[in-house]
Design an enzyme around this catalytic site. Sequence first.
Site, PDB file in Angstrom:
ATOM      1  N   GLU A  34     -21.488  -8.657  89.247  1.00 26.81           N
ATOM      2  CA  GLU A  34     -20.726  -9.607  90.079  1.00 26.81           C
ATOM      3  C   GLU A  34     -20.072 -10.651  89.188  1.00 26.81           C
ATOM      4  OE1 GLU A  34     -22.899 -11.283  93.345  1.00 26.81           O
ATOM      5  OE2 GLU A  34     -21.517 -12.977  93.551  1.00 26.81           O
TER       6      GLU A  34
ATOM      7  N   HIS B 197     -33.151 -12.075  96.023  1.00 24.81           N
ATOM      8  CA  HIS B 197     -33.532 -12.292  94.633  1.00 24.81           C
ATOM      9  C   HIS B 197     -35.045 -12.133  94.526  1.00 24.81           C
ATOM     10  CE1 HIS B 197     -29.967 -14.970  94.878  1.00 24.81           C
ATOM     11  NE2 HIS B 197     -29.763 -14.580  93.636  1.00 24.81           N
TER      12      HIS B 197
ATOM     13  N   MET C 284     -30.125  -3.846  98.865  1.00 22.50           N
ATOM     14  CA  MET C 284     -29.785  -4.459  97.574  1.00 22.50           C
ATOM     15  C   MET C 284     -30.807  -5.521  97.198  1.00 22.50           C
ATOM     16  SD  MET C 284     -28.465  -7.492  96.207  1.00 22.50           S
ATOM     17  CE  MET C 284     -27.017  -8.374  96.826  1.00 22.50           C
TER      18      MET C 284
ATOM     19  N   ASP D 143     -17.046 -23.946  94.854  1.00 27.27           N
ATOM     20  CA  ASP D 143     -17.569 -22.696  95.416  1.00 27.27           C
ATOM     21  C   ASP D 143     -18.115 -22.963  96.813  1.00 27.27           C
ATOM     22  OD1 ASP D 143     -18.742 -20.231  95.778  1.00 27.27           O
ATOM     23  OD2 ASP D 143     -20.456 -20.662  94.490  1.00 27.27           O
TER      24      ASP D 143
ATOM     25  N   ASP E 186     -22.534 -13.142 101.720  1.00 23.08           N
ATOM     26  CA  ASP E 186     -23.084 -14.090 100.744  1.00 23.08           C
ATOM     27  C   ASP E 186     -22.420 -15.434 101.012  1.00 23.08           C
ATOM     28  OD1 ASP E 186     -24.223 -15.422  98.709  1.00 23.08           O
ATOM     29  OD2 ASP E 186     -23.240 -14.328  97.082  1.00 23.08           O
TER      30      ASP E 186
ATOM     31  N   HIS F 110     -15.257 -15.568  94.979  1.00 26.66           N
ATOM     32  CA  HIS F 110     -15.121 -15.663  93.525  1.00 26.66           C
ATOM     33  C   HIS F 110     -13.747 -15.183  93.079  1.00 26.66           C
ATOM     34  CE1 HIS F 110     -19.798 -15.416  93.082  1.00 26.66           C
ATOM     35  NE2 HIS F 110     -19.393 -16.441  93.812  1.00 26.66           N
TER      36      HIS F 110
ATOM     37  N   LYS G 136     -17.608 -14.102  88.462  1.00 26.71           N
ATOM     38  CA  LYS G 136     -17.219 -15.407  89.008  1.00 26.71           C
ATOM     39  C   LYS G 136     -16.539 -16.157  87.867  1.00 26.71           C
ATOM     40  CE  LYS G 136     -19.215 -19.329  91.525  1.00 26.71           C
ATOM     41  NZ  LYS G 136     -20.440 -19.933  92.062  1.00 26.71           N
TER      42      LYS G 136
ATOM     43  N   ASP H 126     -18.531 -20.735  99.634  1.00 24.39           N
ATOM     44  CA  ASP H 126     -19.356 -19.735 100.345  1.00 24.39           C
ATOM     45  C   ASP H 126     -19.280 -19.907 101.860  1.00 24.39           C
ATOM     46  OD1 ASP H 126     -20.197 -18.450  98.008  1.00 24.39           O
ATOM     47  OD2 ASP H 126     -21.949 -19.740  97.768  1.00 24.39           O
TER      48      ASP H 126
ATOM     49  N   ASP I 236     -36.650 -15.255  95.911  1.00 25.05           N
ATOM     50  CA  ASP I 236     -36.514 -15.598  97.337  1.00 25.05           C
ATOM     51  C   ASP I 236     -37.761 -15.200  98.106  1.00 25.05           C
ATOM     52  OD1 ASP I 236     -33.912 -16.167  96.648  1.00 25.05           O
ATOM     53  OD2 ASP I 236     -33.071 -14.352  97.543  1.00 25.05           O
TER      54      ASP I 236
ATOM     55  N   ASP J  25     -19.711  -8.676  98.418  1.00 25.37           N
ATOM     56  CA  ASP J  25     -20.187  -9.944  98.981  1.00 25.37           C
ATOM     57  C   ASP J  25     -19.050 -10.568  99.782  1.00 25.37           C
ATOM     58  OD1 ASP J  25     -22.745  -9.829  97.994  1.00 25.37           O
ATOM     59  OD2 ASP J  25     -22.479 -11.371  96.452  1.00 25.37           O
TER      60      ASP J  25
ATOM     61  N   GLU K 169     -17.166 -10.517  94.931  1.00 26.19           N
ATOM     62  CA  GLU K 169     -17.353 -11.509  95.992  1.00 26.19           C
ATOM     63  C   GLU K 169     -15.982 -12.091  96.327  1.00 26.19           C
ATOM     64  OE1 GLU K 169     -20.604 -14.346  96.103  1.00 26.19           O
ATOM     65  OE2 GLU K 169     -19.180 -15.925  96.629  1.00 26.19           O
TER      66      GLU K 169
HETATM   67  C1  GLT Z   1     -25.868 -16.958  93.970  1.00 34.80           C
HETATM   68  C2  GLT Z   1     -24.421 -16.650  93.747  1.00 34.80           C
HETATM   69  C3  GLT Z   1     -24.015 -15.406  94.450  1.00 34.80           C
HETATM   70  C4  GLT Z   1     -24.699 -14.194  93.952  1.00 34.80           C
HETATM   71  C5  GLT Z   1     -26.147 -14.217  94.180  1.00 34.80           C
HETATM   72  C6  GLT Z   1     -26.772 -12.966  93.613  1.00 34.80           C
HETATM   73  S1  GLT Z   1     -26.864 -15.639  93.570  1.00 34.80           S
HETATM   74  O1  GLT Z   1     -26.120 -17.313  95.288  1.00 34.80           O
HETATM   75  O2  GLT Z   1     -23.644 -17.736  94.197  1.00 34.80           O
HETATM   76  O3  GLT Z   1     -22.645 -15.219  94.405  1.00 34.80           O
HETATM   77  O4  GLT Z   1     -24.182 -13.087  94.652  1.00 34.80           O
HETATM   78  O5  GLT Z   1     -27.268 -13.146  92.348  1.00 34.80           O
HETATM   79 MN    MN Z   2     -22.243 -13.348  95.577  1.00 34.97          MN
HETATM   80 MN    MN Z   3     -20.286 -17.560  95.780  1.00 35.06          MN
END
Ligand code: GLT
Ligand code: MN
Ligand code: MN
Length: 364
Positions: A182, A55, A89, A256, A288, A221, A184, A258, A58, A246, A218
Amino acid sequence: MDAYQPRPEHRFTFGLWTVGNIGRDPFGGPVRPVLDPLNAVRHLARLGAYGVSLHDDDLVPPGTGASDRDRIVREFRRVLDGEGMRVPMATVNLFSEPGFRDGALTSRFPSVRSRALVKAKAAMDLGVELGAEIFVLWGGREGTDTDAAANPGLALQRYRDGVNTLTRYIRDQRYPLKIALEAKPNEPRGDLFLPTTGAMLAFIGTLDEPALVGVNPEIAHEKMAGLNPAHTIAQALDAGKLVHVDLNDQRIGRFDQDLRFGSDDIKGAFFVVKALEEGGYQGPRNFDAHAYRTEDEEGVWAFARGCMRTYLVLKEKVARMREDPEIRGLLAAVERDDSPEVTPLTMRDEELDQLVVELLLGVR
Ligand code: GLT
Ligand code: MN
Ligand code: MN
């Protein structure tokens, strides 16, 4: 040499925010110190990654002046080049600033929408400066917590205007960028607009420059929405829109998470790898995800190594599935069968599925 040793040609990338995750959650503060982005690059290079994604915030903390920004970027480039690492990216943080709390590109306030566009353009500039060809847009605040005062139709028009402005900018600047949307379904808002990759694909068809816009599904997501990520990937590839992916993991019905790629649902991860590898996906395999909150920095590197290693193990399993004589025989029989009725006998799903399970369990 270890057959599962990641190498740059595998094109594994990590968000700076992933290995740099300090373990904050809604119920507790940070448990890991801030990780210097230069250190992240050096460590990931040593582990065999191809690059990093980031980002705007970041790398360049909000509020940094122009000359400090340039110095930070120069130093980052020097370390990237020295380590042979790439930035395929870049993305923009349109969710942290308090001003974005009721939407960024979809905000009802013109000043907030302008601020979002300024920030997105600056993040594009930074990405292109670092060599990025993909710009991810994740609208973390584009949604509602209640629909009482909301106008989702109008919000979508604003979303469209915002993305159209950004593709115009790409053209004007002659940037080699594609935008990857992306999706979600929820979190941090109760409901996010365009909640699935399928919804994003339909939205892309309504834009001024659909050729400049694709998707960044993702895994987690899609799972949060109860969907099958391998099918999502197949649909995006079929549409010629899989610009980026992702990779991570998620238990359905949870927050969420991750999680490390393949750490929860090995079979689902296997079909994701199969969809990518056999579907001809050429882009980065971006992780991600983040390490468990119980971990220190050593755990973060174990997490990163694990993501890549699991992908490579599953990639090998995909090849073995293709070569396995019994599986090939059954699949060929299914293909050959042209009887007009679908019968359980023609599908052979139980046998095939068990063979895949045994392959994954390592007994074939
Ligand atoms: C954030 C989100 C991710 C996205 C990132 C990119 S930001 O961490 O949860 O899924 O991919 O904007
Ligand atoms: Mn993501
Ligand atoms: Mn996520």
